[in-house]
Design an enzyme around this catalytic site. Structure first.
Site, PDB file in Angstrom:
ATOM      1  CG  HIS A 121      -2.293  -0.799  -7.697  1.00 24.20           C
ATOM      2  ND1 HIS A 121      -3.019   0.077  -6.361  1.00 24.20           N
ATOM      3  CD2 HIS A 121      -3.079  -1.814  -7.257  1.00 24.20           C
ATOM      4  CE1 HIS A 121      -3.275  -1.131  -6.008  1.00 24.20           C
ATOM      5  NE2 HIS A 121      -3.928  -2.155  -6.035  1.00 24.20           N
ATOM      6  NE  ARG A 161      -3.597  -1.038  -0.301  1.00 22.78           N
ATOM      7  CZ  ARG A 161      -4.269  -2.288  -0.713  1.00 22.78           C
ATOM      8  NH1 ARG A 161      -3.795  -2.106  -1.837  1.00 22.78           N
ATOM      9  NH2 ARG A 161      -5.940  -2.745  -0.945  1.00 22.78           N
TER      10      ARG A 161
END
Lengths: 310, 310
Positions: free
Chosen positions: B273, B225
């Site tokens: 991502h 994250r």
């Protein structure tokens, strides 16, 4: 009486081995006299690299073995002055280094890393790659090194096949053999990894015909031997976009000459023959074990079948 | 009577799931009515992505579970209108994709690939990298995904450690825990991989102090994250050469804004991502299994501990 062991390789190798070998011999309980020169008729064993100046073995009349510190033996296997057994190097570091290099570059192409490593246009395109189970990887040559690579790739989840001259079987790897098997193996390959020994039969294994059998957009990885590839045919297949990329660690001439088209081709990555390097420490343990065997009259490890060429 | 299942995610997700989910439900023998809208009081289960428009769960009075299709739940875990059990996605594709991305980029840095991928000066410097056993890799966060990555890296031969809030034990992985354990884990790390859940406690885990504990020349890989890293501190450590390179898949804002210094820093690789993406097919099997469990009164898989935040 000590065993007389001659070290016959380039001087820079001696720097790597001079301390490591005596430690390995001592650890194995061996009585060894290790030197850079002896009267030839007094030598029991030669620790050997094929680029050594020693090419005529005729005067070495009591030789028990020549122990190659390279995995490749094509530069010595046809030397008719050599009558003693020839062993090649199979060591932990050599195998492990190859597994790491092959797995790394297979994952690199699988994941499409290059588009992220060099991305001056700051493209953000979040399309994940397929999973490894949907990527067909084929290892040509499933001997000691090729099998270790194929097993590591299967362990990571890739759909792995292997090709060898003689049919093999393996629970996690689809095995092909023979001339027809080679065609089938190439046709199913998103990524082909070359780990064949270099023999007259394997030279130019990847020629124009073989490359044409591979699916459009597939990848070639060569950590084996340079002459396994027909360089002109590969360049043509890359120019045509039939092969997406080639990552090459070995070449017909090394270092790769500065004017070779591989250096500047946008779909070629050159690595400087580092995929697998004999490491002195792990290698010395294998050499000591073979001298121990020779002195005990036991069979040597990793003896070369000189008729087969490996 | 069928179970009423609401699909609440972005429209592009529906395109991926609309055919796959009914097949998985049928395969599991479930009687399900799957739709994009229902009267809220008729909904039994919600298949959910936190970026859905649905944020107020108050009118969903007979809800049995909200099943997140992401692994990360920090955007929903504090939603006080949600009283039903919350599950997060743990599926084969998610875990496997993460293992492939993490293993690939770890090998990339281990092998020093970038110097070969971009080599306009045609440098031929055949110095092989150390073996994986001499490379210390630490995974911060050894939950479902982190543990799978740590195990794959240990299998390849790396010297692997893991850190978690609560002490764990594993035969192939050195386990650290707690605040002092984090310091010890960072000090021994040539490569640090961030796979912690995002909670108030884990935000800025890699701050200036933590980065200073890592050995000079080490690597940071973040597929976890974005806010786990203090971006300013990382950029300063990269500028100083203390950290050799950072490969980052997640960011505080995504897509990463075009003017962010990560895009142009020579020691940063941005990936969009993609390290781990829920794949509809493998994900649908897990959703079907949880509905089966809910209908049978059995405990759900992968229930979030909302006090802990993951």
């Amino acid at each position: 009486m000590p065993a007389n062991v001659l070290f016959a390789a380039k001087p820079e190798r001696w720097d790597q081995y001079r301390d490591v070998l005596p430690r390995a011999f001592e650890k194995a309980g061996l009585d060894v006299d290790l030197r850079l020169d002896f009267a030839p008729e007094e030598v029991d064993y030669i620790i050997y690299a094929p680029n050594s100046e020693l090419q005529d073995f005729t005067p070495y009349t009591r030789l028990k073995a020549v122990m190659n510190i390279w995995a490749g033996v094509e530069a010595i296997t046809h030397n008719e002055t050599l009558k003693a057994p020839l062993t090649r190097m199979v060591d932990f570091g050599l195998r492990q280094g190859m597994v790491e290099w092959v797995t790394g570059h297979t994952l690199r192409h699988h994941l499409g890393m290059d588009a992220h490593i060099v991305n001056p246009e700051k493209r953000w395109e979040p399309t994940p790659p397929p999973l490894a189970r949907d990527r067909r990887v084929t290892v040509l040559g499933i001997g000691e090194l090729g099998l270790a690579c194929a097993e590591a790739l299967a362990q990571l989840g890739f759909d792995v096949a292997g090709w060898s001259r003689r049919q093999k079987s393996h629970e996690d790897i689809t095995c092909y053999s023979g001339a027809d098997g080679l065609k089938d193996a190439l046709k199913r390959s998103d990524i082909v990894i070359l780990l064949l020994p270099l023999t007259p039969e394997t030279e130019n294994t990847l020629d124009a015909e073989a490359l044409a059998l591979m699916p459009r957009g597939s990848f070639v990885i060569n950590p084996g031997r340079g002459p396994l590839i027909d360089d002109g045919a590969l360049l043509a297949a890359l120019d045509a976009g039939h092969i997406a990329h080639a990552t090459l660690d070995v070449f017909r001439r090394e270092p790769l000459p500065g004017d070779h088209p591989y250096w500047t081709h946008p779909s070629v990555t050159v690595t400087p023959h580092i995929a697998s390097e004999t490491r002195a420490e792990t290698c010395a343990e294998v050499l000591a074990e073979n001298i121990r065997r020779g002195e005990a009259g036991a069979p040597f490890l990793h003896v070369v079948d000189r008729a087969a060429g490996y």
